[in-house]
Every structure is written in structure tokens, then in C-alpha cells.
Design an enzyme around this catalytic site. Structure first.
Site, PDB file in Angstrom:
ATOM      1  N   TRP A  42       0.859  -1.267   0.028  1.00 17.19           N
ATOM      2  CA  TRP A  42      -0.112   0.046   0.088  1.00 17.19           C
ATOM      3  C   TRP A  42       0.960   1.293  -0.183  1.00 17.19           C
ATOM      4  CZ3 TRP A  42      -5.203   1.361   0.081  1.00 17.19           C
ATOM      5  CH2 TRP A  42      -5.387   2.657   0.511  1.00 17.19           C
ATOM      6  N   ASN A  44       0.091   5.703   0.305  1.00 15.62           N
ATOM      7  CA  ASN A  44      -0.777   6.848   0.239  1.00 15.62           C
ATOM      8  C   ASN A  44      -0.054   7.962   0.145  1.00 15.62           C
ATOM      9  OD1 ASN A  44      -1.399   5.753   3.164  1.00 15.62           O
ATOM     10  ND2 ASN A  44      -2.588   7.373   3.299  1.00 15.62           N
ATOM     11  N   ASP A  45      -0.358   9.048   1.249  1.00 15.90           N
ATOM     12  CA  ASP A  45       0.570  10.249   1.065  1.00 15.90           C
ATOM     13  C   ASP A  45       1.944  10.649   0.926  1.00 15.90           C
ATOM     14  OD1 ASP A  45      -2.185  10.387   2.229  1.00 15.90           O
ATOM     15  OD2 ASP A  45      -1.738  11.250   3.892  1.00 15.90           O
ATOM     16  N   GLN A  61       3.426   7.275   3.065  1.00 15.10           N
ATOM     17  CA  GLN A  61       2.825   6.218   3.593  1.00 15.10           C
ATOM     18  C   GLN A  61       2.628   4.959   3.088  1.00 15.10           C
ATOM     19  OE1 GLN A  61       0.295   7.554   6.684  1.00 15.10           O
ATOM     20  NE2 GLN A  61       2.142   8.091   6.729  1.00 15.10           N
ATOM     21  N   SER A 108       0.881  10.677   8.525  1.00 15.93           N
ATOM     22  CA  SER A 108       1.684  11.829   7.812  1.00 15.93           C
ATOM     23  C   SER A 108       2.130  12.656   8.478  1.00 15.93           C
ATOM     24  CB  SER A 108       0.554  12.254   6.823  1.00 15.93           C
ATOM     25  OG  SER A 108       0.323  11.402   5.736  1.00 15.93           O
ATOM     26  N   ARG A 166      -4.726  15.475  13.117  1.00 15.67           N
ATOM     27  CA  ARG A 166      -3.326  14.935  12.640  1.00 15.67           C
ATOM     28  C   ARG A 166      -2.911  15.736  11.579  1.00 15.67           C
ATOM     29  NH1 ARG A 166      -7.773  11.469  11.130  1.00 15.67           N
ATOM     30  NH2 ARG A 166      -8.320  11.639   8.934  1.00 15.67           N
ATOM     31  N   ASP A 167      -1.783  15.248  11.013  1.00 20.28           N
ATOM     32  CA  ASP A 167      -0.845  16.109   9.997  1.00 20.28           C
ATOM     33  C   ASP A 167      -0.285  17.180  10.278  1.00 20.28           C
ATOM     34  OD1 ASP A 167      -2.172  13.745   8.698  1.00 20.28           O
ATOM     35  OD2 ASP A 167      -3.659  14.659   7.591  1.00 20.28           O
ATOM     36  N   GLU A 231      -7.131  17.518   6.146  1.00 25.07           N
ATOM     37  CA  GLU A 231      -6.279  16.618   6.348  1.00 25.07           C
ATOM     38  C   GLU A 231      -4.999  17.476   5.627  1.00 25.07           C
ATOM     39  OE1 GLU A 231      -7.501  12.259   6.730  1.00 25.07           O
ATOM     40  OE2 GLU A 231      -7.846  12.778   4.620  1.00 25.07           O
TER      41      GLU A 231
HETATM   42  N1  DQQ Z   1      -3.546   9.815   5.354  1.00 25.60           N
HETATM   43  C1  DQQ Z   1      -2.888   9.631   6.364  1.00 25.60           C
HETATM   44  C2  DQQ Z   1      -3.276  10.678   7.616  1.00 25.60           C
HETATM   45  C3  DQQ Z   1      -3.817  11.665   6.481  1.00 25.60           C
HETATM   46  C4  DQQ Z   1      -4.819  10.725   5.514  1.00 25.60           C
HETATM   47  C5  DQQ Z   1      -2.801   8.206   7.112  1.00 25.60           C
HETATM   48  C6  DQQ Z   1      -4.828  11.553   4.117  1.00 25.60           C
HETATM   49  O1  DQQ Z   1      -2.404  11.210   8.247  1.00 25.60           O
HETATM   50  O2  DQQ Z   1      -4.778  12.523   7.224  1.00 25.60           O
HETATM   51  O3  DQQ Z   1      -2.405   7.243   6.132  1.00 25.60           O
HETATM   52  O4  DQQ Z   1      -4.836  10.646   3.216  1.00 25.60           O
END
Ligand code: DQQ
Length: 522
Positions: A42, A44-45, A61, A108, A166-167, A231
Site C-alpha cells: 500500500w 498513500n500520502d 505512507q 503523515s 492529525r498531519d 487533512e
Molecule cells: N492519510 C494519513 C493521514 C492523513 C490521510 C494516514 C490523508 O495522516 O490524514 O495514512 O490521506
């Protein structure tokens, strides 16, 4: 040895079963070949994006265990040019101890230079909560140690009823110390970015919300609804490129509008940041692909350029991605500048052109309704540029990924209204992109500003990844043609007169050559 690496039972790729997930992922025809993807599993960000001692660092991520969003680590790769990447050891692994602040995931965050010490600020997840954490790195950014004092903020501000917390966006404060924004949302009001101050990245004082959105000021279905939580907030200064009549506010606040677990789309505010306030001028959509360009992060490189990556989410089901052994694509790196009207202008970084092969050029021609013109590079790994001029009331389509019988075809439609001053419409029509009925086929669209009907069009198709730029406005998406012959490319005049001043195309080279490892070594 990275002291943060997890126990052996966390690693399915034991030496006698080398990276079966990588082999599975590499066998998938939908896997891009010139976009950044994780070795498998996987993605993601983008996180920790930076240009450190002349090397670009992209963290992301990552779940190396399987293609699902759980137990998120930070993957890491380096590049001299933003295009070709070398995998580096996994940077962050969820903490071993059950009471570790990041026991259930390292979400993130960003990389900052703390007086020469590379430092990550990220969201540690434990249970269903995320709290700010810090990790310190070796000078080559390959080994990371989580701070014993994590989380460095023990709870969200008690005075607020928040939807999430978060973030991080962290920057050195000109007067000394640091400032930080944390993405959040105030229940019943809207998304927000909460501002904190610190002398040392470890001790933080809450200063208040920098700005609060209003989730009730437009329909929740609107393309620019600001959501109930923001986010991946990203605040940066980017002065407009050219002089205009009016001075333009210099700051940009990017956020990804989220609502109750649903990732909606990425937006940005223009305005002016000072002290504890962000005075907004206007709200804009960052990318017309909506959730397909999500959670972007940007950095300023040593050449002073603002470079941005975003996460191109999947358009197929979670189960299909898991079966394929991989999920998530990083966008192409984008050069972000300001247009004279204050909006953002985005285009792939010019370094991408080094991947171009087998140049094809079509000279100028005019299309009227019903006329078609092939001749550009066919394929599933291509770069197309075209300078178009649409007369009022005209419409043209660029078809890509079309099968011989057109049972599968992806349509990029550009329409100029009869009113010569109206915006041109850019649409991506995916109803026939795939014969697989389970993949997302919803359309994407948005208005394009123009002068006299001129459109600079760029289309980059890379297997399931598709990125379109029209006059610097992007539309990123995903398509999943099922047939091998979905390679066709053609202009189609729909109505009126459209002048194609110039069109060119290339086959794009692969950036991935040797087999990759789920747990890269140095
Ligand atoms: N993905 C992360 C978070 C964020 C989100 C978790 C955005 O920290 O808010 O994988 O895609």
C-alpha cells in the site's frame, strides 16, 4: 540496522520467499512504469518531501505487508532529479511497545532541518487517535529514532470539540523556534488548521485556529465543499509570477477536505498569513480529479522551485487492489507557480522530458465536426502535448487508451461556449474507459481560463495513471482498460472549428528496472 525496524514476524518476505508481493504487483498491467509507486503493498500520502544536500527525498505512507491501509509505515526513496528513484530503507515502523504513541501506525508528516539535525514530525496512531510525534535521523536520512517523549503533544486542545487531529506543516519561525499547523475540524463549524509554537520541536504551546472553514456554506456535494476536517495542511508563500493590475496575496494554504472517513478532494486558499491569522482571499480546487489527487505535500528545492506530489488514489475496489498486490500511485512531480490572477499554475517538472522517446510530430491542422485525426504515439505509456485554439461554440475530444473497436476508450473533452468570454470546459469521460463494471467511471470536469480559445494541453498516460494539464490546471485520475489493445490515440472534432496549432507525442521510458524489495537495504 534501523533501530525502528519491526520484528521478523512483521516481514512476510523472508529470504526463502523473496518478495512474493513485489512479483505479484509487477505482474499487474495497471501498474504505472514512469510514476513513483511503492515496491508493492500500500502507498498513500507523500511525506517528508525535501531537497536535502542536493538529493530529493520522498517519504510516503506505506504498508509493506499488504495492499491495505493499515499498520502504516514510512517508505523512503531518493532521487537526483525527481524522476528516477532509489529505494531507501523503510524510515518509520509502528512502535513495538503496545503503549508506543505510534503503535498502530506512523501517519503523515514532514521533514525539517533542526539546526542540521534531520527531524520528522508525524502523526503517531494508537487505537483510533493520532498525536504528534518526532523522530531524529542520521545525516543521510536513512536511520530514524523515535523520540522517547512521544507524543510531543499529549492531547488536542481541550477547549475545542474536534472531528480529528492529525498531519503537520512545520516551519522555522523568523523570530526563533518553530511554528506548526495540525489539520483538524471543529464539530458543527468546519475544517481548520490549528497553530502551535515551540522553541525546540518537543514542547508546543497552542496558539489557536489559524483559520476555520464553514462546512455549511455550500452543498456537501459541491466540488469545493470544504469538509468537516482538513487533512494534510500545507502552508507556503508563493509570489505571483507576473505583474497584474492588483497586488495578489502571497500565501497559499492547501488542504484535503475530509468528512467522516471519506476523502473528498484537495482545495487551496489564497490569502495572507501573518502571526496567528490567515486572511483568505479566495478558495480554489487544486486538481479537477477530486479525490484522485489527494493529500499533496510540497517543498521548495535548492533552485527555489515549489515542487508538489499528491496521492493518486485507486479507482478500483479495495479487494481488487489487494489481489493485485499493490495500491496507490504518487503523482508526477509538479512545478507549482502563481498565475498573474493569483491562482496556481501546475505542470510536470521539466526533468520528466528526459524520459521521452521516439518523438512524433503532427503539424498544424483544423478539425471540424465529425473529423478525426490519428498519428500521435499510441500506447499505455505516453506523453502528448498539443496547442489548441477553439473557436466559440466548438468542441474537440482527445481519445486515449482506445481499443480498435472503441469498446474501451477514455475521452478528454474540451468545449468552448458560444459566449466568447466564457470559460472553456475540460471534461474527462470514463464511461467506456474499462469493460470492468466494478471500476469507478464517474466523470471529472472543471472550467479552464483562456485567452482567445487557446489551450495548452498536456496528457500523460501511464497504465492506470492519467494526468491532464490544460493551461496549467490539472486533472488527475485513474483508468483500468481491460484489453491489451487499449492503446489508441485520436483527435475527434465534435462541432465548430478547432485549430490544432501543434501536436507532439512520445513513448515514455520506464523508471523501474531491477526488482525492488519490500524492505529495501542500503
Ligand atoms: N492519510 C494519513 C493521514 C492523513 C490521510 C494516514 C490523508 O495522516 O490524514 O495514512 O490521506
Amino acid at each position: 540496522m534501523n533501530p525502528l525496524l519491526a520484528t521478523d514476524e512483521d516481514r512476510p518476505d523472508s529470504p526463502d520467499q523473496p518478495d512474493a508481493l513485489v512479483a505479484l504487483a509487477e505482474g499487474d498491467r495497471h501498474r504505472p512504469r514512469f510514476h513513483f509507486v511503492s515496491p508493492a503493498g500500500w502507498l498513500n500520502d507523500p511525506n517528508g518531501l525535501s531537497h536535502w544536500n542536493g538529493v530529493y527525498h520522498l517519504f510516503y505512507q506505506y504498508n509493506p505487508l499488504k495492499a491495505v491501509h493499515s499498520r502504516i509505515h514510512w517508505g523512503h526513496a531518493t532521487s537526483p532529479d525527481l524522476i528516477t528513484w532509489t529505494d531507501a530503507p523503510v524510515a518509520l515502523v509502528p512502535g513495538d511497545a503496545a503503549n508506543a504513541a505510534d503503535a498502530d501506525g506512523c501517519w503523515s508528516g514532514v521533514l525539517v532541518d533542526d539546526h542540521g539535525v534531520p527531524t520528522l514530525v508525524y502523526s503517531g496512531r494508537r487505537g483510533d487517535r493520532e498525536l504528534p510525534c518526532v523522530a531524529v535521523g542520521s545525516m543521510d536520512l536513512t536511520e530514524w529514532v523515535a523520540d522517547a517523549a512521544n507524543p510531543v503533544i499529549s492531547a488536542p486542545p481541550a477547549s475545542l470539540d474536534l472531528t480529528a487531529f492529525r498531519d503537520h506543516c512545520v516551519w522555522p519561525h523568523p523570530g526563533g523556534g518553530w511554528r506548526q499547523l495540525i489539520g483538524s475540524g471543529i464539530s458543527g463549524q468546519g475544517g481548520t488548521a490549528l497553530l502551535y509554537a515551540s522553541p525546540d520541536l518537543r514542547n508546543w504551546s497552542y496558539l489557536g485556529p489559524l483559520i476555520v472553514g464553514d462546512s455549511g456554506d455550500r452543498e456537501t456535494t459541491a466540488d469545493d465543499w470544504t469538509g468537516t476536517m482538513w487533512e494534510c495542511v500545507d502552508l507556503f508563500r508563493l509570489e505571483p509570477a507576473g505583474a497584474d493590475d492588483e497586488p495578489v496575496d502571497p500565501d497559499i494554504l492547501v488542504f484535503s477536505a475530509w468528512d467522516d472517513g471519506v476523502t473528498r478532494h484537495t482545495l487551496y486558499l489564497t490569502g495572507r498569513y501573518s502571526g496567528t491569522r490567515f486572511d483568505r482571499t479566495a478558495l480554489h480546487r487544486l486538481d479537477y480529479g477530486g479525490r484522485y489527487f489527494y493529500a499533496p505535500q510540497s517543498t521548495q528545492d535548492a533552485r527555489g522551485r515549489r515542487v508538489m506530489f499528491g496521492w493518486l488514489q485507486e479507482g478500483r475496489s479495495d479487494a481488487a487492489a489487494e489481489t493485485a498486490g499493490w495500491s496507490g500511485v504518487m503523482s508526477l512531480p509538479r512545478l507549482v507557480t502563481r498565475a498573474p490572477d493569483g491562482t496556481l499554475h501546475q505542470q510536470p517538472v521539466p526533468e520528466l522530458e528526459t524520459l521521452r522517446r521516439d518523438h512524433v510530430r503532427l503539424g498544424g491542422f483544423t478539425l471540424t465536426g465529425g473529423e478525426r485525426r490519428a498519428g500521435l504515439t499510441r500506447g499505455d505509456q505516453i506523453d502528448i502535448v498539443a496547442e489548441l485554439q477553439l473557436e466559440p461554440g466548438s468542441e474537440v475530444e482527445l481519445i486515449v487508451r482506445a481499443t480498435q473497436d472503441e469498446a474501451e476508450r477514455t475521452v478528454i473533452r474540451i468545449t468552448r461556449p458560444g459566449d466568447a468570454h466564457g470559460d472553456i470546459a475540460l471534461e474527462l469521460i470514463r464511461t467506456a474507459s474499462s469493460l470492468d463494471p466494478t471500476v469507478d467511471a464517474t466523470p471529472r470536469s472543471g472550467p479552464i481560463k483562456h485567452v482567445d480559445g487557446r489551450i495548452d494541453l498536456r496528457v500523460l498516460a501511464d497504465h492506470s495513471a492519467l494526468e491532464i494539464f490544460a493551461n496549467g490546471q490539472p486533472l488527475a485520475c485513474r483508468v483500468y482498460p481491460t484489453r491489451e489493445d487499449a492503446q489508441g490515440v485520436e483527435f475527434v472534432g465534435v462541432r465548430g472549428r478547432v485549430h490544432v496549432r501543434e501536436a507532439a507525442s512520445w513513448r515514455m521510458a520506464d523508471i523501474w528496472h531491477s526488482p525492488r524489495r519490500l524492505w529495501p537495504a542500503l
